[in-house]
Scaffold this active site. Structure first.
Site, PDB file in Angstrom:
ATOM      1  N   GLY A 248      51.857  10.912  -7.215  1.00  0.00           N
ATOM      2  CA  GLY A 248      50.578  10.219  -7.341  1.00  0.00           C
ATOM      3  C   GLY A 248      50.285   9.473  -8.616  1.00  0.00           C
ATOM      4  O   GLY A 248      49.267   8.769  -8.679  1.00  0.00           O
ATOM      5  N   GLU A 290      56.408  15.020  -7.472  1.00  0.00           N
ATOM      6  CA  GLU A 290      57.039  14.162  -6.464  1.00  0.00           C
ATOM      7  C   GLU A 290      56.694  12.697  -6.671  1.00  0.00           C
ATOM      8  O   GLU A 290      56.046  12.085  -5.827  1.00  0.00           O
ATOM      9  CB  GLU A 290      56.577  14.598  -5.067  1.00  0.00           C
ATOM     10  CG  GLU A 290      56.906  16.039  -4.760  1.00  0.00           C
ATOM     11  CD  GLU A 290      56.322  16.517  -3.440  1.00  0.00           C
ATOM     12  OE1 GLU A 290      56.932  17.373  -2.810  1.00  0.00           O
ATOM     13  OE2 GLU A 290      55.233  16.026  -3.064  1.00  0.00           O
ATOM     14  N   PRO A 291      57.113  12.112  -7.789  1.00  0.00           N
ATOM     15  CA  PRO A 291      56.758  10.712  -8.021  1.00  0.00           C
ATOM     16  C   PRO A 291      57.496   9.769  -7.075  1.00  0.00           C
ATOM     17  O   PRO A 291      58.686   9.942  -6.819  1.00  0.00           O
ATOM     18  CB  PRO A 291      57.230  10.486  -9.462  1.00  0.00           C
ATOM     19  CG  PRO A 291      58.336  11.475  -9.664  1.00  0.00           C
ATOM     20  CD  PRO A 291      57.940  12.690  -8.859  1.00  0.00           C
ATOM     21  N   GLY A 292      56.780   8.817  -6.530  1.00  0.00           N
ATOM     22  CA  GLY A 292      57.386   7.773  -5.703  1.00  0.00           C
ATOM     23  C   GLY A 292      57.108   6.426  -6.350  1.00  0.00           C
ATOM     24  O   GLY A 292      57.956   5.828  -7.010  1.00  0.00           O
ATOM     25  N   ARG A 293      55.849   6.004  -6.234  1.00  0.00           N
ATOM     26  CA  ARG A 293      55.413   4.722  -6.791  1.00  0.00           C
ATOM     27  C   ARG A 293      55.781   4.575  -8.273  1.00  0.00           C
ATOM     28  O   ARG A 293      56.300   3.544  -8.691  1.00  0.00           O
ATOM     29  CB  ARG A 293      53.883   4.642  -6.641  1.00  0.00           C
ATOM     30  CG  ARG A 293      53.269   3.318  -6.988  1.00  0.00           C
ATOM     31  CD  ARG A 293      51.742   3.450  -7.067  1.00  0.00           C
ATOM     32  NE  ARG A 293      51.166   4.114  -5.903  1.00  0.00           N
ATOM     33  CZ  ARG A 293      50.861   3.500  -4.770  1.00  0.00           C
ATOM     34  NH1 ARG A 293      51.062   2.216  -4.643  1.00  0.00           N
ATOM     35  NH2 ARG A 293      50.346   4.183  -3.758  1.00  0.00           N
ATOM     36  N   TYR A 334      45.502  -1.986   2.982  1.00  0.00           N
ATOM     37  CA  TYR A 334      44.605  -1.368   1.983  1.00  0.00           C
ATOM     38  C   TYR A 334      43.916  -2.363   1.064  1.00  0.00           C
ATOM     39  O   TYR A 334      43.325  -1.936   0.067  1.00  0.00           O
ATOM     40  CB  TYR A 334      45.378  -0.437   1.031  1.00  0.00           C
ATOM     41  CG  TYR A 334      46.460   0.449   1.562  1.00  0.00           C
ATOM     42  CD1 TYR A 334      46.141   1.572   2.320  1.00  0.00           C
ATOM     43  CD2 TYR A 334      47.787   0.218   1.235  1.00  0.00           C
ATOM     44  CE1 TYR A 334      47.156   2.423   2.749  1.00  0.00           C
ATOM     45  CE2 TYR A 334      48.802   1.071   1.662  1.00  0.00           C
ATOM     46  CZ  TYR A 334      48.468   2.172   2.426  1.00  0.00           C
ATOM     47  OH  TYR A 334      49.457   3.018   2.843  1.00  0.00           O
ATOM     48  N   CYS A 361      51.584 -15.063  13.042  1.00  0.00           N
ATOM     49  CA  CYS A 361      50.461 -15.535  13.855  1.00  0.00           C
ATOM     50  C   CYS A 361      49.390 -14.463  13.871  1.00  0.00           C
ATOM     51  O   CYS A 361      49.242 -13.721  14.851  1.00  0.00           O
ATOM     52  CB  CYS A 361      50.940 -15.839  15.252  1.00  0.00           C
ATOM     53  SG  CYS A 361      52.096 -17.188  15.231  1.00  0.00           S
ATOM     54  N   TYR A 390      56.597   1.119  -1.395  1.00  0.00           N
ATOM     55  CA  TYR A 390      55.817   0.925  -0.169  1.00  0.00           C
ATOM     56  C   TYR A 390      55.803  -0.523   0.308  1.00  0.00           C
ATOM     57  O   TYR A 390      54.821  -0.986   0.883  1.00  0.00           O
ATOM     58  CB  TYR A 390      54.382   1.458  -0.350  1.00  0.00           C
ATOM     59  CG  TYR A 390      54.363   2.900  -0.795  1.00  0.00           C
ATOM     60  CD1 TYR A 390      54.770   3.906   0.065  1.00  0.00           C
ATOM     61  CD2 TYR A 390      53.999   3.250  -2.096  1.00  0.00           C
ATOM     62  CE1 TYR A 390      54.800   5.225  -0.358  1.00  0.00           C
ATOM     63  CE2 TYR A 390      54.027   4.570  -2.521  1.00  0.00           C
ATOM     64  CZ  TYR A 390      54.431   5.557  -1.641  1.00  0.00           C
ATOM     65  OH  TYR A 390      54.464   6.858  -2.054  1.00  0.00           O
TER      66      TYR A 390
END
Ligand SMILES: *Cc1c(COP(=O)(O)O)cnc(C)c1O
Length: 431
Positions: A248, A290-293, A334, A361, A390
């Site tokens: 996070g 748990e770092p992702g970003r 988002y 479209c 992401y």
């Protein structure tokens, strides 16, 4: 510039990881995703070093696969000594195919199917992060069948609002994830697990949300988890060896976002945990994050070619590009903000305000609105910054658009790590 891996060359072109982005767009075509591999590795080392230093030996980061998942990222993660979390059998398969050691993989998700559980155990998964009793029963019975004692953590919902976007906040009681502490269901579940012979409970997990720039929500979550651990310890004699605080930490996407020093934040959480352990009279557990970003986002960039530039008299201007929501659905999902620039005019003033439109479209197929940008012409290269997390992992083939390739840059050398999808790829499944 927004991040230290960005600069402008004497030719006025945007450079990324010391390579001319305009020449990369020419070489590989667009849309094109770039990854700064040196920066990813450096960020992994920051987490590994800071967590060991501040939380103590055995504490470590898990790469959150959902942020960016392809075989090569697991080679990098394994090289650097990261663990990983996976949330689906497809991510598990990719990690395994990428040579990632399964004993360092943690299986997440709020609805693991029986087939998933068998596949993961047969693959030698290190840990399950158990969400609910139904899946626990299956993990236990399949472990018995296989004659193993499966290690698990249990996902708890600590009841925390991390003050971010509702769709990316997951730690509150009313959530599809985990088991709530507040309602007493978590205690009941742990008591049930402690009677089981086929699994080894190692500790607890929580995840409060995403794009968080302060240590406070993590400290609050740690307090709740440590108090819970102390309570369970007193009542049932089980003290958690491991507490996983989830992912996070945030990443600046635009100049408006705060800057963040990850080591400093980790140190703040660690000092908070040390105090809590003293106060509660329990040992400091192994801490996982748990770092992702915050591992991959600012190591990514997407390049597009500008097509139509349309000014509607008395209304807005639209700059259309050769990609859009299929390769980056985050604005549509988002309203996520990004920084844009014209890579071949990176020194020029941003003298125009435009809506950046994709080629689908779909009126909602936008990457941003009210965006300051250098006035573009057809054929210019548009760079969207901070697209490493992401984007590719959320990409689709809507309108039958092939997904872009990923080109990694390491030591100034570029190489394809995921090839561009072909039209044949798009029709491959059709029988
Ligand atoms: C999404 C998620 C992460 C990663 O979050 P980031 O904001 O990318 O660091 C980690 N753990 C869990 C359980 C998640 O759902």
């Amino acid at each position: 510039m927004l991040h230290t891996n960005l600069s402008v060359g004497e030719n006025g072109h945007l450079y990324f990881a010391n390579v001319d982005t305009v020449s990369l767009a020419e070489k590989y075509g667009t849309p094109l995703m770039l990854l700064d591999e040196d920066r990813i590795r450096a960020r992994m080392r920051t987490y590994i070093t800071a967590m060991e230093k501040h939380f103590g030996e055995g504490s470590k980061p898990l790469l959150a696969s959902k942020a960016l998942c392809f075989k090569g990222i697991y080679k990098i993660a394994a090289d650097e000594g990261m663990c990983t979390d996976i949330v689906s059998p497809g991510e598990l398969y990719t990690a395994k195919a990428g040579g990632f050691p399964m004993e360092n993989a943690y299986f997440h998700g709020n609805n693991k199917t029986d087939v998933d559980i068998e596949f993961a155990i047969d693959s030698g998964i290190g840990y399950f992060i158990v969400d609910n009793r139904e899946e626990f029963d299956k993990i236990s019975s399949y472990s018995a069948e296989k004659g193993i004692k499966q290690k698990i953590l249990v996902r708890l919902s600590p009841g925390i609002d991390p003050h971010t976007h509702a769709k990316i906040s997951t730690g509150s009681v009313d959530s599809k994830f985990g088991t709530a502490i507040e309602t007493g269901q978590a205690e009941e579940f742990i008591a049930y697990i402690l009677n089981d012979k086929n699994t080894e409970l190692c500790g607890y997990h929580c995840h409060v949300g995403s794009q968080i720039f302060e240590s406070e929500p993590f400290c609050d979550a740690a307090d709740i988890m440590m108090e819970f651990s102390a309570m369970i310890g007193k009542k049932y004699g089980f003290y958690a060896k491991t507490i996983n605080l989830g992912g996070g930490f945030g990443v600046p996407y635009t100049e408006k976002d705060p800057k963040i020093d990850y080591e400093e934040k980790i140190a703040e959480v660690a000092s908070h945990i040390k105090n809590a352990s003293k106060k509660l009279g329990i040992d400091i557990p192994q801490i996982l994050m748990e770092p992702g970003r915050s591992i991959v986002a600012d190591s990514g960039m997407t390049l597009y070619t500008v097509g139509t530039v349309k000014s509607i008299t008395g209304y807005k201007s639209y700059v259309s590009i050769d990609g859009g929501m299929p390769d980056n659905p985050r604005y549509a999902l988002y309203n996520s903000e990004y920084t844009f620039l014209i890579a071949n005019k990176a020194n020029a003033e941003k003298d125009m305000t435009a809506t950046i439109a994709g080629r689908c479209c779909e009126s909602g197929d936008l990457l941003g609105e009210n965006i300051p940008i250098q006035t573009p012409e057809r054929g210019d290269i548009l760079a969207v910054l901070v697209t490493g997390a992401y984007n590719y992992s959320m990409a689709s083939n809507y309108n039958k658009l092939p997904r872009p390739p990923i080109v990694a840059i390491k030591g100034g050398e570029d190489r394809v790590v995921v090839r561009r999808e072909t039209y044949e790829d798009l029709a491959r499944l059709d029988v």
